[in-house]
Design an enzyme around this catalytic site. Sequence first.
Site, mmCIF file in Angstrom:
data_model
loop_
_atom_site.group_PDB
_atom_site.id
_atom_site.type_symbol
_atom_site.label_atom_id
_atom_site.label_comp_id
_atom_site.label_asym_id
_atom_site.label_seq_id
_atom_site.Cartn_x
_atom_site.Cartn_y
_atom_site.Cartn_z
ATOM 1 N N GLU A 36 25.013 50.155 8.407
ATOM 2 C CA GLU A 36 24.161 50.232 9.600
ATOM 3 C C GLU A 36 24.942 49.833 10.859
ATOM 4 O OE1 GLU A 36 19.718 49.001 8.552
ATOM 5 O OE2 GLU A 36 21.232 47.802 7.506
ATOM 6 N N SER A 83 47.062 16.945 25.304
ATOM 7 C CA SER A 83 47.169 16.903 23.843
ATOM 8 C C SER A 83 46.595 15.562 23.380
ATOM 9 C CB SER A 83 48.609 17.104 23.391
ATOM 10 O OG SER A 83 49.359 16.009 23.784
ATOM 11 N N LEU A 84 46.657 15.306 22.099
ATOM 12 C CA LEU A 84 46.038 14.090 21.578
ATOM 13 C C LEU A 84 47.100 13.138 21.054
ATOM 14 C CD1 LEU A 84 43.252 15.814 19.471
ATOM 15 C CD2 LEU A 84 42.864 14.436 21.499
ATOM 16 N N LYS A 114 40.473 18.563 12.471
ATOM 17 C CA LYS A 114 41.564 18.967 13.361
ATOM 18 C C LYS A 114 42.154 20.253 12.798
ATOM 19 C CE LYS A 114 45.540 17.229 15.835
ATOM 20 N NZ LYS A 114 46.398 18.386 15.678
ATOM 21 N N ARG A 135 48.498 27.520 25.362
ATOM 22 C CA ARG A 135 48.621 26.223 26.014
ATOM 23 C C ARG A 135 49.943 26.105 26.779
ATOM 24 N NH1 ARG A 135 50.875 21.305 24.819
ATOM 25 N NH2 ARG A 135 49.776 19.509 25.669
ATOM 26 N N GLU A 173 41.103 26.560 19.138
ATOM 27 C CA GLU A 173 42.288 26.783 18.292
ATOM 28 C C GLU A 173 42.224 28.149 17.631
ATOM 29 O OE1 GLU A 173 43.466 23.414 19.435
ATOM 30 O OE2 GLU A 173 44.691 24.237 17.813
ATOM 31 N N LYS A 313 45.934 11.897 11.540
ATOM 32 C CA LYS A 313 46.642 12.930 10.768
ATOM 33 C C LYS A 313 46.698 12.538 9.300
ATOM 34 C CE LYS A 313 49.159 15.815 12.415
ATOM 35 N NZ LYS A 313 49.911 16.451 13.431
#
Length: 668
Positions: A36, A83-84, A114, A135, A173, A313
Amino acid sequence: MNKAQAQKHIERLRKEINYHNYRYYVLNDPIISDFEYDKILKQLIELEKNFPELITPDSPTQRVGGEPIKEFKSVIHSPQMLSLDNTYSYDELREFDNRIKKTVSNINYIVEQKIDGVAVSLKYADSKFVQGATRGDGTTGDDVTVNLRTIKSIPLYILQLDKLLKDFEVRGEVFLTKKQFAQLNQEREEQGESLFANPRNAAAGSLKILDPKIVASRKLDIFIHTIPIPPAKKFTSDCRTLEVLKDTGFKIIPHSNLFNSIEKVIDYCTEWDEKRHELPYEVDGMVVKVDDYATRIRLGETGKSPRWAVAYKYPPMQATTKVLDVIFSVGRTGVVTPVAAMDPVFLSGSTISHSTLHNFDEVARKDIRINDTVIIEKAGEVIPQVVKVIIEKRPKNTKKLRPPTKCPVCHSKIFREADEVAIRCINVSCPAQIKGRLAHFSYRSAMDINGLGFVMVDTLVEKGLVKDFADLYFLKFKDLIKLERMGEISVQNLLDGIEKSKNQPYNRVLFAFGIRHIGIHAAHLLVSRFPSIDKLSKTTFDDISCIRGIGPTVAESVINFFKDKENRQLIDRLKMVGLRFSEDITKKTDQPLINKSFVLTGGLKNYTREQASEIIVNLGGNVSASVSKKTDFVLTGTEPGTKFAKAKALGVKIISEDDFVKMIKIKK
Ligand code: IVH
């Protein structure tokens, strides 16, 4: 239907398609069948064909419509793309919390996966997607709008539920799913191209491609997590923002959660450490952000990163196992690769029992031995590799692993070329190489022979039915039907697949030979220059190596291939069975700018840059984005950029638009 009616109808169809895209690509919850959906899309395509003046860049038909571009323009980010700060332990997360508590006492943290992807910015004007950029260094990125437009989960026109978002920017991202990544690498392997180390690199590499059609084939995806300048008062917290983003059609990261204490945040991070491996995309940590925007402003930012957010992380997932054996695998070019067979162990989502050790230099460097206990991890969560040996656990009497001196398959002598890490079996009749070559010949991107996979190849070689490519075309029904597990239908399918492969164009045939260093791209370049194998086989090293994009290594490899009498005989037999060894190209007889490289800078009076580039390419030249010593001409218009200065510095010939006009007129 008149134009006004068409316009109305087109708008309705676009809205409908956008909505179904959203259901499918963002919510993963379609409400109509593919059939469809295709029907509605076809209606829109048809209408736009009849009224091309009504096509707009935000139409869902334009996702892959774009032509290749010459270079990416720069985009300035305002505000800067921050950024972090990274943390690697829960104590560091507690320290982050303590720092914040010095300024504010009651805190709600929003915790999000993340995403291990590539940061981008998307700008909307009047609810339409108008510009997307990478970026870059945080201040300046590349304008990759055409590439981002190919991502189906980016709304080109946003659903206006409460008219909150009209002119605004979002950030997020771009990523590749683990599945797409594995498929892409498999295709690249088939085509003899280098492999991407992980999905993030593959996504980043894809965004840099200048041809949006190739980018579309990569099937990138995106998660949106930020609105750098919240456009309305209603946006008081991240929680609220994410809700609005979701309602307006953006794909947001699932499972984000709000917590009022750092210990709960830590528990949530622990929970996802295991569960993340079940996700279809890669997550390399968790992002912890203060939810309330007024508090964020109070906390402020350092030069590069906000004080109100931090990344936790995950340590790379590792496992300990034992090397049971080291097998030597022989590829189609004769390269002998050591592969460790290991005690099966579960690691980030799958059981691992084998790991490539790459080459013998690597084995020596890590001193990997049979019976060693080793730590393994997955490179990019996909490819397992040995990180190191736990020497303390090494049993007595283990021996250093030595490269074999004889081929493990055909037992002929093994060689190592001076400038290579690889060792090779150079017996072209080695069954392992024959099998590898036949499998390569049959690949989808080469001769695409249905029914001829690795197992079939193995059987045909083992039974002595096939020794080279040409033998495939002489296979008989009566021989194949005798093979185990082969019924009449599978035999006929295989024979049909082989017959059909005779129609493959010459460039694929040339690639299918698996000549060293000749990937699909090099094969293409060779065929455009030498449109028949007779011409190619009689050419010289110099004539090949002067083709732009082809170097001396490829040239030498081609010359060596045709020097070999057996290869020439093989080609004769393949000619006899009807494979295509020439290209029916409509040869451009007049290519006066052949192999001349141009760079354009500044505005032109008589042409757009695209038109000028097209003229150059049609006359045999090529256009590059940047000036180098290899550039032949820099075509300079009004207000030239830095390329002009670089051309001067390098002594590259600079020409004006008038020179260019004369040049193409005389040449014509
Ligand atoms: S929030 C101030 N949320 O990680 C930046 N970023 O290492 C606010 N990233 O540049 C970003 N997943 O591109 C945020 N859920 C997520 C994220 C995320 C991945 C990226 C982001 C940032 C990089 C920092």
